[in-house]
Design a protein around this motif. Structure first.
Motif, PDB file in Angstrom:
ATOM      1  N   ASN A  23      -0.477 -28.530 -28.333  1.00  0.00           N
ATOM      2  CA  ASN A  23       0.956 -28.231 -28.190  1.00  0.00           C
ATOM      3  C   ASN A  23       1.157 -26.883 -27.504  1.00  0.00           C
ATOM      4  O   ASN A  23       2.044 -26.735 -26.661  1.00  0.00           O
ATOM      5  N   ALA A  24       0.339 -25.900 -27.853  1.00  0.00           N
ATOM      6  CA  ALA A  24       0.446 -24.584 -27.227  1.00  0.00           C
ATOM      7  C   ALA A  24       0.107 -24.669 -25.737  1.00  0.00           C
ATOM      8  O   ALA A  24       0.751 -24.027 -24.908  1.00  0.00           O
ATOM      9  N   LEU A  25      -0.896 -25.466 -25.390  1.00  0.00           N
ATOM     10  CA  LEU A  25      -1.249 -25.641 -23.985  1.00  0.00           C
ATOM     11  C   LEU A  25      -0.145 -26.356 -23.213  1.00  0.00           C
ATOM     12  O   LEU A  25       0.102 -26.059 -22.046  1.00  0.00           O
ATOM     13  N   ALA A  26       0.548 -27.264 -23.876  1.00  0.00           N
ATOM     14  CA  ALA A  26       1.648 -27.987 -23.228  1.00  0.00           C
ATOM     15  C   ALA A  26       2.860 -27.091 -23.014  1.00  0.00           C
ATOM     16  O   ALA A  26       3.689 -27.366 -22.137  1.00  0.00           O
ATOM     17  N   ASP A  27       2.961 -26.015 -23.780  1.00  0.00           N
ATOM     18  CA  ASP A  27       4.101 -25.095 -23.667  1.00  0.00           C
ATOM     19  C   ASP A  27       3.884 -24.016 -22.622  1.00  0.00           C
ATOM     20  O   ASP A  27       4.528 -22.968 -22.670  1.00  0.00           O
ATOM     21  N   ALA A  28       2.984 -24.246 -21.663  1.00  0.00           N
ATOM     22  CA  ALA A  28       2.713 -23.324 -20.560  1.00  0.00           C
ATOM     23  C   ALA A  28       2.348 -21.922 -21.057  1.00  0.00           C
ATOM     24  O   ALA A  28       3.136 -20.986 -20.940  1.00  0.00           O
ATOM     25  N   PRO A  29       1.131 -21.774 -21.589  1.00  0.00           N
ATOM     26  CA  PRO A  29       0.706 -20.452 -22.078  1.00  0.00           C
ATOM     27  C   PRO A  29       0.512 -19.479 -20.915  1.00  0.00           C
ATOM     28  O   PRO A  29       0.413 -19.886 -19.758  1.00  0.00           O
ATOM     29  N   THR A  30       0.432 -18.219 -21.242  1.00  0.00           N
ATOM     30  CA  THR A  30       0.210 -17.197 -20.221  1.00  0.00           C
ATOM     31  C   THR A  30      -1.217 -17.331 -19.676  1.00  0.00           C
ATOM     32  O   THR A  30      -2.061 -17.998 -20.285  1.00  0.00           O
ATOM     33  N   THR A  31      -1.461 -16.674 -18.573  1.00  0.00           N
ATOM     34  CA  THR A  31      -2.800 -16.748 -17.977  1.00  0.00           C
ATOM     35  C   THR A  31      -3.854 -16.107 -18.874  1.00  0.00           C
ATOM     36  O   THR A  31      -5.026 -16.464 -18.803  1.00  0.00           O
ATOM     37  N   GLU A  32      -3.449 -15.166 -19.728  1.00  0.00           N
ATOM     38  CA  GLU A  32      -4.391 -14.551 -20.658  1.00  0.00           C
ATOM     39  C   GLU A  32      -4.707 -15.480 -21.829  1.00  0.00           C
ATOM     40  O   GLU A  32      -5.814 -15.478 -22.352  1.00  0.00           O
ATOM     41  N   GLU A  33      -3.737 -16.262 -22.263  1.00  0.00           N
ATOM     42  CA  GLU A  33      -3.916 -17.138 -23.424  1.00  0.00           C
ATOM     43  C   GLU A  33      -4.655 -18.421 -23.089  1.00  0.00           C
ATOM     44  O   GLU A  33      -5.424 -18.930 -23.913  1.00  0.00           O
TER      45      GLU A  33
END
Length: 74
Positions: A23-33
């Motif tokens: 779910n976090a990956l689907a929410d467009a994480p920052t390039t650092e995350e």
């Protein structure tokens, strides 16, 4: 006495964590995350040691930002 027993099946922690990471990956994480989330996702899929995965995620997301991206000193 049977009414005290829960008939619901428990969802394993690994499955819950994998769902949260996806779910976090689907929410467009920052390039650092993103690299940390992808690594954790792959580790879970490979059934690696769960406490280590949790520790790594906790370190990344709770670490002061200067440890991850040090600010150059002038």
């Amino acid at each position: 006495m049977s009414f005290f027993k829960k008939n619901t099946k428990r969802i394993p922690t690994e499955v819950k964590l994998l769902t949260d990471i996806q779910n976090a990956l689907a929410d467009a994480p920052t390039t650092e995350e993103k690299p940390f989330l992808l690594e954790a996702e792959q580790s879970l899929k490979d059934k690696k040691y769960l406490p280590k995965i949790l520790s790594d995620l906790q370190f990344f997301f709770n670490a002061p930002s200067d440890k991850i991206c040090p600010i150059p000193k002038s």
